[in-house]
Design a protein around this motif. Structure first.
Motif, PDB file in Angstrom:
ATOM      1  N   LEU A   1     -15.964  22.819   4.963  1.00 41.68           N
ATOM      2  CA  LEU A   1     -14.475  21.426   3.131  1.00 41.68           C
ATOM      3  C   LEU A   1     -13.517  21.364   4.048  1.00 41.68           C
ATOM      4  O   LEU A   1     -13.290  21.086   5.302  1.00 41.68           O
ATOM      5  CB  LEU A   1     -14.380  22.834   2.466  1.00 41.68           C
ATOM      6  N   GLY A   2     -13.228  20.514   3.516  1.00 42.37           N
ATOM      7  CA  GLY A   2     -11.586  19.699   4.307  1.00 42.37           C
ATOM      8  C   GLY A   2     -10.930  18.750   3.287  1.00 42.37           C
ATOM      9  O   GLY A   2     -11.528  18.344   2.331  1.00 42.37           O
ATOM     10  N   TRP A   3      -9.897  17.849   3.359  1.00 43.11           N
ATOM     11  CA  TRP A   3      -9.624  17.332   3.334  1.00 43.11           C
ATOM     12  C   TRP A   3      -9.179  15.668   4.082  1.00 43.11           C
ATOM     13  O   TRP A   3      -8.781  15.601   4.787  1.00 43.11           O
ATOM     14  CB  TRP A   3      -8.006  17.578   3.122  1.00 43.11           C
ATOM     15  N   TYR A   4      -9.490  14.960   3.497  1.00 40.95           N
ATOM     16  CA  TYR A   4      -9.052  13.307   3.505  1.00 40.95           C
ATOM     17  C   TYR A   4      -8.113  12.293   2.695  1.00 40.95           C
ATOM     18  O   TYR A   4      -7.314  12.864   1.959  1.00 40.95           O
ATOM     19  CB  TYR A   4     -10.565  12.600   4.010  1.00 40.95           C
ATOM     20  N   ARG A   5      -7.509  11.642   3.882  1.00 40.54           N
ATOM     21  CA  ARG A   5      -6.882  10.764   2.957  1.00 40.54           C
ATOM     22  C   ARG A   5      -6.550   8.921   2.874  1.00 40.54           C
ATOM     23  O   ARG A   5      -7.336   9.402   4.207  1.00 40.54           O
ATOM     24  CB  ARG A   5      -4.778  11.190   3.053  1.00 40.54           C
ATOM     25  N   GLN A   6      -5.942   8.666   1.731  1.00 43.47           N
ATOM     26  CA  GLN A   6      -6.634   7.341   1.889  1.00 43.47           C
ATOM     27  C   GLN A   6      -5.345   6.230   1.045  1.00 43.47           C
ATOM     28  O   GLN A   6      -5.127   6.382  -0.192  1.00 43.47           O
ATOM     29  CB  GLN A   6      -7.968   6.692   1.234  1.00 43.47           C
ATOM     30  N   ASN A   7      -4.822   5.332   1.798  1.00 43.14           N
ATOM     31  CA  ASN A   7      -4.036   4.951   0.944  1.00 43.14           C
ATOM     32  C   ASN A   7      -4.622   3.163   0.875  1.00 43.14           C
ATOM     33  O   ASN A   7      -6.020   2.896   1.459  1.00 43.14           O
ATOM     34  CB  ASN A   7      -2.617   4.410   1.969  1.00 43.14           C
ATOM     35  N   ILE A   8      -4.540   2.746  -0.542  1.00 45.43           N
ATOM     36  CA  ILE A   8      -4.904   1.300  -0.672  1.00 45.43           C
ATOM     37  C   ILE A   8      -5.429   0.286   0.787  1.00 45.43           C
ATOM     38  O   ILE A   8      -4.024   0.054   0.636  1.00 45.43           O
ATOM     39  CB  ILE A   8      -4.061   0.260  -1.758  1.00 45.43           C
ATOM     40  N   GLY A   9      -6.437  -0.007   1.362  1.00 44.47           N
ATOM     41  CA  GLY A   9      -6.714  -1.053   1.703  1.00 44.47           C
ATOM     42  C   GLY A   9      -6.896  -0.625   2.701  1.00 44.47           C
ATOM     43  O   GLY A   9      -6.760  -1.636   4.045  1.00 44.47           O
ATOM     44  N   THR A  10      -6.465   0.606   3.033  1.00 42.46           N
ATOM     45  CA  THR A  10      -6.644   1.532   5.081  1.00 42.46           C
ATOM     46  C   THR A  10      -8.179   1.874   4.383  1.00 42.46           C
ATOM     47  O   THR A  10      -8.489   2.352   3.473  1.00 42.46           O
ATOM     48  CB  THR A  10      -5.797   2.017   4.767  1.00 42.46           C
ATOM     49  N   GLU A  11      -8.668   2.553   5.254  1.00 43.89           N
ATOM     50  CA  GLU A  11      -9.592   3.645   5.535  1.00 43.89           C
ATOM     51  C   GLU A  11      -9.542   5.096   5.554  1.00 43.89           C
ATOM     52  O   GLU A  11      -8.288   5.633   5.900  1.00 43.89           O
ATOM     53  CB  GLU A  11     -10.266   3.403   6.925  1.00 43.89           C
ATOM     54  N   ARG A  12     -10.253   5.470   4.817  1.00 43.82           N
ATOM     55  CA  ARG A  12     -10.213   7.178   4.659  1.00 43.82           C
ATOM     56  C   ARG A  12      -9.838   7.743   5.469  1.00 43.82           C
ATOM     57  O   ARG A  12     -10.566   7.594   7.152  1.00 43.82           O
ATOM     58  CB  ARG A  12     -11.270   7.865   3.483  1.00 43.82           C
ATOM     59  N   GLU A  13      -9.022   8.750   5.680  1.00 39.46           N
ATOM     60  CA  GLU A  13      -9.138   9.682   7.891  1.00 39.46           C
ATOM     61  C   GLU A  13      -9.144  11.085   7.541  1.00 39.46           C
ATOM     62  O   GLU A  13      -8.555  11.146   6.029  1.00 39.46           O
ATOM     63  CB  GLU A  13      -7.557   9.129   7.884  1.00 39.46           C
ATOM     64  N   LEU A  14      -9.254  11.428   8.635  1.00 39.56           N
ATOM     65  CA  LEU A  14      -9.603  12.993   7.836  1.00 39.56           C
ATOM     66  C   LEU A  14      -7.958  13.672   8.508  1.00 39.56           C
ATOM     67  O   LEU A  14      -7.266  12.574   9.186  1.00 39.56           O
ATOM     68  CB  LEU A  14     -10.021  13.206   9.008  1.00 39.56           C
ATOM     69  N   VAL A  15      -7.603  14.455   7.121  1.00 36.61           N
ATOM     70  CA  VAL A  15      -6.152  15.135   7.303  1.00 36.61           C
ATOM     71  C   VAL A  15      -7.158  16.351   8.265  1.00 36.61           C
ATOM     72  O   VAL A  15      -6.132  17.239   9.225  1.00 36.61           O
ATOM     73  CB  VAL A  15      -5.863  15.565   6.113  1.00 36.61           C
ATOM     74  N   ALA A  16      -7.321  17.745   7.826  1.00 40.24           N
ATOM     75  CA  ALA A  16      -8.154  18.875   8.597  1.00 40.24           C
ATOM     76  C   ALA A  16      -9.089  19.173   7.567  1.00 40.24           C
ATOM     77  O   ALA A  16      -9.695  18.864   6.780  1.00 40.24           O
ATOM     78  CB  ALA A  16      -7.035  19.922   7.902  1.00 40.24           C
ATOM     79  N   THR A  17      -9.918  20.252   8.297  1.00 45.74           N
ATOM     80  CA  THR A  17     -11.442  20.396   8.300  1.00 45.74           C
ATOM     81  C   THR A  17     -11.699  21.964   8.563  1.00 45.74           C
ATOM     82  O   THR A  17     -10.619  22.462   9.226  1.00 45.74           O
ATOM     83  CB  THR A  17     -12.311  19.613   8.388  1.00 45.74           C
TER      84      THR A  17
END
Length: 120
Positions: A33-49
């Motif tokens: 399980l994990g969390w990712y984050r993304q802003n408009i116009g950017t790629e989704r990136e790993l935060v933590a798993t």
């Protein structure tokens, strides 16, 4: 697998927030399980798993500030975010990663994004 995230909001720099995600449905073969984050116009990136055995992995940008945890009995994963910075502002997405046996493919499930805004 359905994922329901909550806990986003507006916070000042230096503050804290706690995100939660409840998973439902077939959790068999979910190994991470994990969390990712993304802003408009950017790629989704790993935060933590976090794995089923509790092994954790963090993005360098959040190490020492964020802590991921899970409650296997409740199929819940949390992300405690401390000392937040304006650059942490993003939509945060909960993720469940499935690796079925005898199957050449792996699968990712996503919850809806929850917005975290950090003001300076």
């Amino acid at each position: 697998v359905q994922l329901q995230a909550s806990g986003g909001g507006l916070v000042q720099a230096g503050g804290s927030l706690r995100l939660s995600c409840v998973a439902s449905g077939s959790m068999s073969n979910i190994n991470r399980l994990g969390w990712y984050r993304q802003n408009i116009g950017t790629e989704r990136e790993l935060v933590a798993t976090i794995s089923t055995t509790g092994n954790t992995n963090y993005a360098d940008s959040v190490k020492g500030r964020f802590t991921i945890s899970r409650d296997n009995a409740k199929n819940t994963v949390h992300l405690q975010m401390n000392n937040l910075k304006p650059e942490d502002t993003a939509y945060y997405f909960c993720n469940a990663h499935k690796v079925p046996p005898d199957n050449p493919f792996e699968y990712d499930y996503w919850g809806q994004g929850t917005l975290v805004t950090v003001s300076s």
